[in-house]
Design an enzyme around this catalytic site. Sequence first.
Site, short mmCIF file in Angstrom:
data_model
loop_
_atom_site.label_atom_id
_atom_site.label_comp_id
_atom_site.label_asym_id
_atom_site.label_seq_id
_atom_site.Cartn_x
_atom_site.Cartn_y
_atom_site.Cartn_z
N ARG A 150 -35.54 -53.68 -49.14
CA ARG A 150 -36.17 -54.59 -50.10
C ARG A 150 -35.06 -55.49 -50.66
O ARG A 150 -34.04 -55.00 -51.12
CB ARG A 150 -36.81 -53.80 -51.22
CG ARG A 150 -37.38 -54.72 -52.24
CD ARG A 150 -37.93 -53.98 -53.44
NE ARG A 150 -38.46 -54.98 -54.34
CZ ARG A 150 -38.28 -54.95 -55.65
NH1 ARG A 150 -37.58 -54.00 -56.21
NH2 ARG A 150 -38.80 -55.89 -56.40
N HIS A 160 -42.86 -59.45 -56.72
CA HIS A 160 -43.82 -58.42 -56.28
C HIS A 160 -44.51 -58.91 -55.01
O HIS A 160 -45.65 -58.55 -54.72
CB HIS A 160 -44.93 -58.17 -57.33
CG HIS A 160 -44.45 -57.57 -58.60
ND1 HIS A 160 -44.97 -57.92 -59.83
CD2 HIS A 160 -43.51 -56.62 -58.86
CE1 HIS A 160 -44.37 -57.23 -60.78
NE2 HIS A 160 -43.48 -56.43 -60.21
N ASN A 171 -34.48 -49.17 -50.99
CA ASN A 171 -34.60 -50.08 -52.12
C ASN A 171 -33.45 -49.78 -53.08
O ASN A 171 -33.46 -48.77 -53.77
CB ASN A 171 -35.96 -49.87 -52.81
CG ASN A 171 -36.18 -50.83 -53.96
OD1 ASN A 171 -35.28 -51.60 -54.33
ND2 ASN A 171 -37.36 -50.79 -54.54
N ARG A 228 -40.99 -57.42 -70.76
CA ARG A 228 -40.80 -58.88 -70.62
C ARG A 228 -41.89 -59.63 -71.37
O ARG A 228 -43.06 -59.22 -71.37
CB ARG A 228 -40.84 -59.30 -69.15
CG ARG A 228 -39.72 -58.75 -68.31
CD ARG A 228 -39.68 -59.44 -66.94
NE ARG A 228 -38.81 -58.74 -66.03
CZ ARG A 228 -39.21 -58.03 -64.97
NH1 ARG A 228 -40.50 -57.95 -64.68
NH2 ARG A 228 -38.33 -57.43 -64.21
N GLU A 238 -45.57 -50.68 -51.31
CA GLU A 238 -44.54 -51.64 -50.91
C GLU A 238 -43.68 -51.08 -49.78
O GLU A 238 -43.27 -51.82 -48.88
CB GLU A 238 -43.69 -52.02 -52.12
CG GLU A 238 -44.51 -52.81 -53.14
CD GLU A 238 -43.80 -53.04 -54.46
OE1 GLU A 238 -43.03 -53.99 -54.53
OE2 GLU A 238 -44.02 -52.28 -55.41
#
Length: 397
Positions: A90, A179, A7, A240, A384
């Site tokens: 990823r 996600h 990743n 955010r 993940e």
Amino acid sequence: MKILVINCGSSSLKYQLIDMEGEKVLAKGLCERIGIQGSRMKHEVPGQEDYIVETDMPDHSVAVKLVFDALTGEHGVVKSVDEINAIGHRVLHGGNKFTQSIVVNEEVKKVIRECFDLGPLHNPANLMGIEACEKVVPGKQNVAVFDTTFGMTLPEKAYFYAIPKEYYDKYAIRRYGFHGTSHAYVSAETIRFGGLDPEKAKVIVCHLGNGASISASIGGKAVDTSMGLTPLEGLIMGTRSGDIDGAVIQFIANHENKSVDEVLNILNKKSGVLGMTGISSDFRDIEQAAEKGNHMAEVALDAFRYRVAKYIGAYAAAMNGVDAIAFTAGVGENDKVTRRLVVEQYLGYLGAKIDPERNDVRGKETLISADDSKVKLFLIPTNEELAIARDTQRLTK
Ligand code: AMP
């Protein structure tokens, strides 16, 4: 079969080597400050002391070379690179071209490049990681696993923005969701662990971490998800804003003499619970401040839970019912108070009841609802890396 999962961020590279027999992590680590002075790699092997390398990493190729050296060398877990069957990467944005993970070839790289506009912070770094692996271990199969593919099953009514259609036609502006690897993994795991109907189960997954999003899926296929063209839309997050009236952007730009890019940067990096409180993006810090009576910390936590509950309500309506709600990621897996308050304050009308004793748990697959709850509630830790490794195995077997 051993799969390396990578990743890449613009200056970082996270990795895990997973033995797919038993799905065991053999080694994992992180290269930081790639391309910046003071680069450093931390390599962890279960049961051994961490191996730290402090050396220049001018680019991702040098970092990838160090990772392979660590995996095969003195602190290694395999004898040679040949034991590593494939590499799963990823990749943030696959645009509307990819509906599944895919083995990388020149055409795939071209599309990842075409999506730089849609994922300006991540896609270039993700591609650098792939190209670094092609250079350092030529001939090894690379698989791209996109954060956006889970959202590709959304129906048109869920993914179209109500803006002139020409922007979809010209630029593929639509809701994608992010996600995705986590939502796909957790919804599947909820069905498996909860013994739910694999074809029909209506599941809402609350991925509540520093980035936060919610998905609705039926039989493991997404029907809606809270993030949009970019990860900015939806829930209140660490930094955010989540959903916001677009006119706020214009207002701040005009009054503060800022460009749209600058305001977007504020909405992505300086807003959320950090922006509301001025304290931190870390929910633990906000909770501590709230306990000490900081009013805006209390408001931020309240607003965070309120937005989560509104999305759960919307998705229960979208699916005309919900069988299970799963909590995952940093806050979802560790914060029993947030889980309890979301359910107790807002979900009574669904017949959802949390069991305080079952809910007193962290980071472990658990049924946390009471026996007479009409909706099953779960804590399901996300993974993940494992989801990426499984896809990579499936495509390269
Ligand atoms: P993630 O992005 O999934 O790694 O989640 C990171 C977030 O999880 C951080 O912002 C932390 O605030 C939050 N977190 C981790 N542990 C706890 C906890 N025990 N209580 C509240 N929040 C937590």
